[in-house]
Design a protein around this motif. Sequence first.
Motif, mmCIF file in Angstrom:
data_model
loop_
_atom_site.group_PDB
_atom_site.id
_atom_site.type_symbol
_atom_site.label_atom_id
_atom_site.label_comp_id
_atom_site.label_asym_id
_atom_site.label_seq_id
_atom_site.Cartn_x
_atom_site.Cartn_y
_atom_site.Cartn_z
ATOM 1 N N UNK A 1 0.841 -1.204 0.000
ATOM 2 C CA UNK A 1 0.000 0.000 0.000
ATOM 3 C C UNK A 1 0.874 1.253 0.000
ATOM 4 N N UNK A 2 0.235 2.400 -0.245
ATOM 5 C CA UNK A 2 0.960 3.655 -0.441
ATOM 6 C C UNK A 2 1.763 4.068 0.791
ATOM 7 N N UNK A 3 1.342 3.661 1.966
ATOM 8 C CA UNK A 3 2.016 4.061 3.202
ATOM 9 C C UNK A 3 3.453 3.552 3.257
ATOM 10 N N UNK A 4 3.757 2.486 2.519
ATOM 11 C CA UNK A 4 5.073 1.864 2.592
ATOM 12 C C UNK A 4 5.906 2.136 1.339
ATOM 13 N N UNK B 1 -2.936 -9.107 12.973
ATOM 14 C CA UNK B 1 -1.606 -8.860 13.538
ATOM 15 C C UNK B 1 -0.632 -8.327 12.495
ATOM 16 N N UNK B 2 -0.787 -8.761 11.246
ATOM 17 C CA UNK B 2 0.103 -8.269 10.195
ATOM 18 C C UNK B 2 -0.002 -6.755 10.051
ATOM 19 N N UNK B 3 -1.225 -6.232 10.100
ATOM 20 C CA UNK B 3 -1.408 -4.780 10.007
ATOM 21 C C UNK B 3 -0.726 -4.078 11.176
ATOM 22 N N UNK B 4 -0.841 -4.643 12.352
ATOM 23 C CA UNK B 4 -0.205 -4.035 13.533
ATOM 24 C C UNK B 4 1.317 -4.035 13.388
ATOM 25 N N UNK B 5 1.883 -5.137 12.879
ATOM 26 C CA UNK B 5 3.333 -5.210 12.690
ATOM 27 C C UNK B 5 3.806 -4.194 11.650
ATOM 28 N N UNK B 6 3.061 -4.059 10.572
ATOM 29 C CA UNK B 6 3.451 -3.106 9.534
ATOM 30 C C UNK B 6 3.413 -1.669 10.055
ATOM 31 N N UNK B 7 2.393 -1.350 10.832
ATOM 32 C CA UNK B 7 2.315 -0.005 11.414
ATOM 33 C C UNK B 7 3.457 0.237 12.393
ATOM 34 N N UNK B 8 3.843 -0.796 13.130
ATOM 35 C CA UNK B 8 4.960 -0.663 14.065
ATOM 36 C C UNK B 8 6.261 -0.349 13.317
ATOM 37 N N UNK B 9 6.413 -0.902 12.120
ATOM 38 C CA UNK B 9 7.596 -0.611 11.309
ATOM 39 C C UNK B 9 7.661 0.877 10.944
ATOM 40 N N UNK B 10 6.498 1.506 10.843
ATOM 41 C CA UNK B 10 6.450 2.935 10.536
ATOM 42 C C UNK B 10 6.542 3.798 11.784
ATOM 43 N N UNK B 11 6.616 3.155 12.949
ATOM 44 C CA UNK B 11 6.740 3.896 14.190
ATOM 45 C C UNK B 11 5.437 4.140 14.925
#
Length: 408
Positions: A157-160, A182-192
Amino acid sequence: MWLYNIGMDLYGWIIRLAASRHTKARQWIDGRRELFRRMAERIDPEARIVWVHVASLGEFEQGRPIIERIRKQYPDRKILVTFFSPSGYKIRKEYKGADYIFYLPLDTPRNARRFLDIARPEVAIFVKYEFWLNLLAELRRRKVRTYIVSAIFRRNSVFFRCYGGMWRQALEAFDVLFVQNEESKRLLAELGFDNAIVAGDTRFDRVAEIARAARQIDVVERFRGDSRLFVAGSTWGPDEELLVRLMNDNPDVKFVVAPHEMNPERIARLIERTHGGAVRYTECTPRTTYGAKQLLVLDTVGLLSSVYGYATWSYIGGGFGVGIHNTLEAATFGLPVAFGPNYHKFKEARDLVTLGAARPVEDYDQLRRWFAPLRDNEEFLQKTSRIAKDYTTRHQGATDIIVRTVFH
């Protein structure tokens, strides 16, 4: 951000140009005409507003459990619902669970300020994929508590992306991001972002409520009689090509087909090709006799979710086009589900396939081979039905988590 704003202006011009030729574009324009005046006339300036924004009808159904829970637990709040799409607004503009229902204005900086000056929400809730950058920036500037619910984030997605800076910045407007997995939570954590909560999908709560409130439909009861019933929902032309063959190969099974669009030519062709005889729901009366007629065409809206309650098997349309429609409405009744091959972006469909409660099909032979054992083996049918029902039950509860967190 300037590029985004140019894009918004361009989008507005394109819609205006298309309005003379396209009904939805004209509805989009007409529905927003004098929007701020109408809002100012209706919205109580002293009200404590909870604003819920949805894109269209599907997202509205996703947000509906939250709206109705807030309505029940916090009667002192007024609920404002906005739609982006005419298709959602047109169907739900008289919804009694909200105090105010409007279109969302085009997301320009000036419109965002004017909208929030009138609405003045205490809480703003966006459903699933709604990221309007000017509105989110203005909500953040005004320190309005803002949330997104039932969201899914994917790495593509555009956020990454390297050019996704302004979209990542928009996420800072959310006090909490309620995600489905959980995957969405992990991806958001990568963005801080450490403010994501895995709440699940509120659609499970919605379909459970639909099942509890399912209507008794005399036409369907009398049509089904003592036969077993196969219900196909939200079908398109390619789906109906397969279903006609399945009907004609199974004369002892009754079928209800609910087309996604009430196209007269397609409905006529479907009826003509059904060997066992057919009738349209809108032509039925209390005196209609169905006899051996095999097909009931559900050429009306608002009944499909209740009709699933009469079925033994189900098929969900759209999988030969942009994507399948709502599988959960069928699965919550414990129905085995089949659909076309374009289902991969729908987590619940992938889950049901993995569990064995659903089957993607690419042609009639695959549909026939899926249906035959479910028709002939009662033990296998009951096992598959339990898997579907248990899956929908196990994933309920997102509404509780969201409302409890927002109004703690």
